[in-house]
Design an enzyme around this catalytic site. Sequence first.
Site, PDB file in Angstrom:
ATOM      1  N   GLU A 265      11.321  18.380  -0.415  1.00  0.00           N
ATOM      2  CA  GLU A 265      12.556  17.733  -0.133  1.00  0.00           C
ATOM      3  C   GLU A 265      12.375  16.313  -0.637  1.00  0.00           C
ATOM      4  O   GLU A 265      11.331  15.633  -0.663  1.00  0.00           O
ATOM      5  CB  GLU A 265      13.074  17.766   1.455  1.00  0.00           C
ATOM      6  CG  GLU A 265      14.009  16.651   1.737  1.00  0.00           C
ATOM      7  CD  GLU A 265      15.389  17.035   1.240  1.00  0.00           C
ATOM      8  OE1 GLU A 265      15.898  15.981   0.534  1.00  0.00           O
ATOM      9  OE2 GLU A 265      15.581  18.436   1.106  1.00  0.00           O
ATOM     10  N   ASN A 308      17.942  25.830  -0.609  1.00  0.00           N
ATOM     11  CA  ASN A 308      19.389  25.454   0.038  1.00  0.00           C
ATOM     12  C   ASN A 308      19.934  24.169  -0.578  1.00  0.00           C
ATOM     13  O   ASN A 308      19.633  22.854   0.062  1.00  0.00           O
ATOM     14  CB  ASN A 308      18.905  25.149   1.580  1.00  0.00           C
ATOM     15  CG  ASN A 308      20.120  24.883   2.320  1.00  0.00           C
ATOM     16  OD1 ASN A 308      21.499  25.230   2.362  1.00  0.00           O
ATOM     17  ND2 ASN A 308      19.873  24.161   3.523  1.00  0.00           N
ATOM     18  N   CYS A 334      26.402  26.243  -0.235  1.00  0.00           N
ATOM     19  CA  CYS A 334      27.656  25.900   0.727  1.00  0.00           C
ATOM     20  C   CYS A 334      28.768  25.577  -0.327  1.00  0.00           C
ATOM     21  O   CYS A 334      29.858  25.021  -0.202  1.00  0.00           O
ATOM     22  CB  CYS A 334      27.398  24.396   0.933  1.00  0.00           C
ATOM     23  SG  CYS A 334      26.737  23.173  -0.179  1.00  0.00           S
TER      24      CYS A 334
END
Length: 375
Positions: A265, A308, A334
């Site tokens: 990340e 993600n 998303c």
Amino acid sequence: MTVFAPALDCGYHRAGLCHSCTRIDDAYDAQLARKQLGAEAAAPGAAWLAPHASAISAFRNKAKMVAGGTVDAPTLGILDGERRGIDLRACPLHEQPIRDALPHLAALVTDARIPPYDVPERRGELKHVLVTASPDAELMVRFVLRSTEAVPRIAKRMDALRERIPGLVVASASILPEHKAVVEGDVEVPLTDRQSLTMRLNDVPLRLRPGGFFQTNSAVAAALYREAATWIDEVDPASVADLYCGVGGFALHAARPHRDVVGVETSAEAIAGAIETASAMGSSARFAVGDATAADDRTVDAALVVVNPPRRGIGALAARLEASAARHVVYSSCNPATLARDLAAMPSLRPVRARMFDMFPHNDHAEVLVLLERR
């Protein structure tokens, strides 16, 4: 003819003060059906499970409130067309602990004499108040300020504020001196000793630090992680790489004693939270700060890769996954449009199962989970 009632009766919407919930006039079943059709179009070859619905109110665990008005009459909400404040403290989307806290936070603006930022005039101090609620009803509050000038006045009143807001456990000031359309700054000034909020989902005590990303709907996020963990356990990979891992939600739900799990990340704050959670759980999952799209080949070649990404999708990473040794990919998206584009760039990875999770009721946004298997 059957007439369906709106999903949620919101006074702000009825008064024309807020138009954020673009589908609030639609019955909730109609909202779900519309999102399901959009999701299925992104991965038409998958076996689609029934959509996971959300509560229609009190589901948002985070309030991003723009400060407006004056010191003596502050508003916390949004800005109108002329960039003046509209107060939305009673927004029915927010979890109840947030709604209970907002009047006290508005009162602090007056008590500490913190001028709300006037966008047209480019003057004032307080730009935003950000409030996050945990499933245990604890709160994190961040004051987004132009400078540190008001920090001593806020710090002086923290004990009194915590008496009025018993769940308040984390507070900080985010310093954003520039006049630009972002929500937070790069410098964080702690106002409490504790600087992580425990977001307990499915008995995994995820640690959220100021600046870390977390899904906005805790109940639906818990269901999303449970579903992903079930799919991962069914194929039982020896290694899992969680790219765009945030605070480690997918990685820590997938961690097993016999499984090598790593998360990547860009946010150092999110990675610090993930490491803190792994330590508390005694998990062997490892986490590193890095760009998911530039993850090393060994990471991309994990037996199963979780992605993600933000709304823009995985971009160039799709080609690397297509050429990798990964047998499975779990893609949480998303944005069905970029999901469809990315799946087209990975023809060797076939969608076999998918589910839509309604993380964001009353608009067209949806979270879609897809399991891909190499042909």
